[in-house]
Design a protein around this motif. Structure first.
Motif, PDB file in Angstrom:
ATOM      1  N   GLU A  19       5.836 -11.499  -2.685  1.00  0.00           N
ATOM      2  CA  GLU A  19       6.340 -12.598  -1.820  1.00  0.00           C
ATOM      3  C   GLU A  19       5.372 -13.317  -1.029  1.00  0.00           C
ATOM      4  OE1 GLU A  19       8.797 -10.190   0.595  1.00  0.00           O
ATOM      5  OE2 GLU A  19      10.320  -9.341  -0.996  1.00  0.00           O
ATOM      6  N   ARG A  20       4.283 -12.904  -0.666  1.00  0.00           N
ATOM      7  CA  ARG A  20       3.547 -13.911   0.218  1.00  0.00           C
ATOM      8  C   ARG A  20       2.381 -14.923  -0.769  1.00  0.00           C
ATOM      9  NH1 ARG A  20      -0.596 -10.401   3.343  1.00  0.00           N
ATOM     10  NH2 ARG A  20      -0.616 -12.393   4.695  1.00  0.00           N
ATOM     11  N   GLU A  26       9.594 -12.641   4.657  1.00  0.00           N
ATOM     12  CA  GLU A  26      10.286 -13.634   5.229  1.00  0.00           C
ATOM     13  C   GLU A  26      11.228 -13.103   6.398  1.00  0.00           C
ATOM     14  OE1 GLU A  26       9.856 -16.862   5.610  1.00  0.00           O
ATOM     15  OE2 GLU A  26       8.095 -16.506   3.762  1.00  0.00           O
ATOM     16  N   ALA A  27      11.945 -12.144   6.269  1.00  0.00           N
ATOM     17  CA  ALA A  27      13.050 -11.637   7.169  1.00  0.00           C
ATOM     18  C   ALA A  27      12.456 -10.654   7.985  1.00  0.00           C
ATOM     19  CB  ALA A  27      13.952 -10.714   6.188  1.00  0.00           C
ATOM     20  N   ALA A  79       5.272   0.910  11.444  1.00  0.00           N
ATOM     21  CA  ALA A  79       6.380   0.174  11.398  1.00  0.00           C
ATOM     22  C   ALA A  79       6.467  -1.252  10.762  1.00  0.00           C
ATOM     23  CB  ALA A  79       6.487  -0.201  13.199  1.00  0.00           C
ATOM     24  N   ALA A  80       5.523  -1.627  10.680  1.00  0.00           N
ATOM     25  CA  ALA A  80       5.695  -2.844   9.890  1.00  0.00           C
ATOM     26  C   ALA A  80       5.559  -2.666   8.416  1.00  0.00           C
ATOM     27  CB  ALA A  80       4.258  -3.870  10.030  1.00  0.00           C
ATOM     28  N   ALA A  81       5.032  -1.821   7.892  1.00  0.00           N
ATOM     29  CA  ALA A  81       5.276  -1.319   6.397  1.00  0.00           C
ATOM     30  C   ALA A  81       6.566  -1.101   5.910  1.00  0.00           C
ATOM     31  CB  ALA A  81       4.352  -0.242   6.370  1.00  0.00           C
ATOM     32  N   SER A  82       7.229  -0.314   7.071  1.00  0.00           N
ATOM     33  CA  SER A  82       8.670  -0.006   6.632  1.00  0.00           C
ATOM     34  C   SER A  82       9.540  -1.300   6.698  1.00  0.00           C
ATOM     35  CB  SER A  82       9.315   0.894   7.517  1.00  0.00           C
ATOM     36  OG  SER A  82       8.397   2.324   7.833  1.00  0.00           O
ATOM     37  N   ALA A  83       9.188  -2.213   7.651  1.00  0.00           N
ATOM     38  CA  ALA A  83      10.138  -3.476   7.918  1.00  0.00           C
ATOM     39  C   ALA A  83       9.781  -4.231   6.828  1.00  0.00           C
ATOM     40  CB  ALA A  83       9.725  -4.290   9.200  1.00  0.00           C
ATOM     41  N   PHE A  84       8.457  -4.406   6.387  1.00  0.00           N
ATOM     42  CA  PHE A  84       8.181  -5.361   5.153  1.00  0.00           C
ATOM     43  C   PHE A  84       9.050  -4.858   3.770  1.00  0.00           C
ATOM     44  CE2 PHE A  84       4.229  -6.882   7.429  1.00  0.00           C
ATOM     45  CZ  PHE A  84       4.839  -8.075   7.722  1.00  0.00           C
ATOM     46  N   ASP A  85       8.588  -3.477   3.884  1.00  0.00           N
ATOM     47  CA  ASP A  85       9.215  -2.891   2.542  1.00  0.00           C
ATOM     48  C   ASP A  85      10.915  -2.944   2.505  1.00  0.00           C
ATOM     49  OD1 ASP A  85       9.724  -1.015   0.094  1.00  0.00           O
ATOM     50  OD2 ASP A  85      10.241   0.644   1.806  1.00  0.00           O
ATOM     51  N   ALA A 114      -4.188 -10.299  -4.194  1.00  0.00           N
ATOM     52  CA  ALA A 114      -4.318  -9.864  -5.475  1.00  0.00           C
ATOM     53  C   ALA A 114      -2.737  -9.483  -5.873  1.00  0.00           C
ATOM     54  CB  ALA A 114      -5.125  -8.752  -5.702  1.00  0.00           C
ATOM     55  N   ALA A 115      -2.699  -9.704  -7.049  1.00  0.00           N
ATOM     56  CA  ALA A 115      -1.582  -9.352  -7.958  1.00  0.00           C
ATOM     57  C   ALA A 115      -1.467  -7.692  -7.798  1.00  0.00           C
ATOM     58  CB  ALA A 115      -1.429  -9.826  -9.507  1.00  0.00           C
ATOM     59  N   TRP A 116      -0.121  -7.372  -7.400  1.00  0.00           N
ATOM     60  CA  TRP A 116      -0.006  -6.009  -7.297  1.00  0.00           C
ATOM     61  C   TRP A 116      -0.563  -5.181  -8.731  1.00  0.00           C
ATOM     62  CZ3 TRP A 116       0.555  -1.911  -4.836  1.00  0.00           C
ATOM     63  CH2 TRP A 116       1.300  -0.466  -5.446  1.00  0.00           C
ATOM     64  N   SER A 117      -0.272  -5.455  -9.512  1.00  0.00           N
ATOM     65  CA  SER A 117      -0.536  -4.947 -10.901  1.00  0.00           C
ATOM     66  C   SER A 117      -2.026  -5.053 -11.233  1.00  0.00           C
ATOM     67  CB  SER A 117       0.091  -5.704 -12.296  1.00  0.00           C
ATOM     68  OG  SER A 117      -0.304  -6.795 -12.369  1.00  0.00           O
ATOM     69  N   ALA A 118      -2.798  -6.015 -10.779  1.00  0.00           N
ATOM     70  CA  ALA A 118      -4.246  -6.115 -10.750  1.00  0.00           C
ATOM     71  C   ALA A 118      -4.753  -4.848 -10.237  1.00  0.00           C
ATOM     72  CB  ALA A 118      -4.808  -7.226 -10.076  1.00  0.00           C
ATOM     73  N   LEU A 119      -4.215  -3.967  -9.275  1.00  0.00           N
ATOM     74  CA  LEU A 119      -4.644  -2.904  -8.503  1.00  0.00           C
ATOM     75  C   LEU A 119      -4.765  -1.714  -9.644  1.00  0.00           C
ATOM     76  CD1 LEU A 119      -3.017  -3.366  -5.154  1.00  0.00           C
ATOM     77  CD2 LEU A 119      -5.444  -3.873  -5.517  1.00  0.00           C
ATOM     78  N   TRP A 120      -3.859  -1.552 -10.560  1.00  0.00           N
ATOM     79  CA  TRP A 120      -4.118  -0.409 -11.283  1.00  0.00           C
ATOM     80  C   TRP A 120      -4.005  -0.727 -12.838  1.00  0.00           C
ATOM     81  CZ3 TRP A 120       0.754  -1.109 -13.822  1.00  0.00           C
ATOM     82  CH2 TRP A 120       1.816  -1.847 -13.261  1.00  0.00           C
TER      83      TRP A 120
END
Length: 200
Positions: free
Chosen positions: A112-113, A28-29, A17-23, A118-124
């Motif tokens: 956003e946080r 912040e919202a 549920a949190a993943a859907s909301a954050f997405d 980590a930076a998102w791109s650093a994962l891939w």
């Protein structure tokens, strides 16, 4: 044992549920009350598992990152032409971004946080860079690997935006994110590799 299983199910429902909301709404919202309501779980049960919104965001981000790391690890271990592995990994990331709200949320939360793990791109991106380094013999002579890596980063970023848009519009008839990215690779690939050594 039953109590532990129930706790695990509750925790999983909250993460989803949190993943859907954050997405959808961003960090912040999104409020704990919104997540609680979406999961159908009391705010007391939510705060038993996650005391703060940061803890909940950490759990979502770690889940999304874990899913993505498994995909990048498989791509790195895959045999065959390295350029084919680059294409396959980008298409798989596109698919995960469309299929899995935790992956989309992890991408958004990383941006956003403040102090995100980590930076998102650093994962891939490092995996794709290593694959491209191995693929230099497959690239058209004079093709700059770092420019190709930048292109790949733009493609994945575009795939994320497309996947988020599709997730926000259920029942949409447009092609999947994977299908769209595969078509883009068919256009781009001849300029990178020439001939038909590799296909998307």
């Amino acid at each position: 044992m039953v109590k532990q299983e129930r706790a695990a199910r509750t925790r999983e429902a909250l993460v989803q549920a949190a993943a859907s909301a954050f997405d959808r709404a961003g960090y912040e919202a999104t409020t704990l009350a919104r997540v609680s309501k979406a999961a159908g779980i009391s705010i007391g049960a939510l705060t038993f598992h996650f005391r703060t919104k940061d803890e909940l965001a950490d759990a979502v981000q770690l889940r999304g990152e874990s899913v993505l790391r498994q995909a990048t690890d498989r791509a790195a271990a895959r045999g065959g032409p390295p350029l084919q592995s680059v294409i396959a990994l980008t298409v798989r990331i596109a698919g995960l971004l469309e299929e899995d709200a935790t992956v989309r949320a992890a991408a958004r939360l990383a941006r956003e946080r403040v102090g995100a793990s980590a930076a998102w791109s650093a994962l891939w991106l490092p995996t794709l860079d290593r694959l491209l380094a191995r693929a230099e013999g497959e690239l058209r002579p004079g093709t700059d690997r770092k420019t190709v890596l930048a292109l790949v980063a733009y493609l994945v970023t575009g795939a994320e935006a497309y996947a988020r848009d599709r997730a926000g519009t259920p029942g949409r008839a447009a092609d999947s994110t994977e299908q769209q990215l595969t078509r883009i690779w068919r256009v781009v690939l001849p300029g990178l590799a020439g001939g038909d050594r590799v296909s998307p």
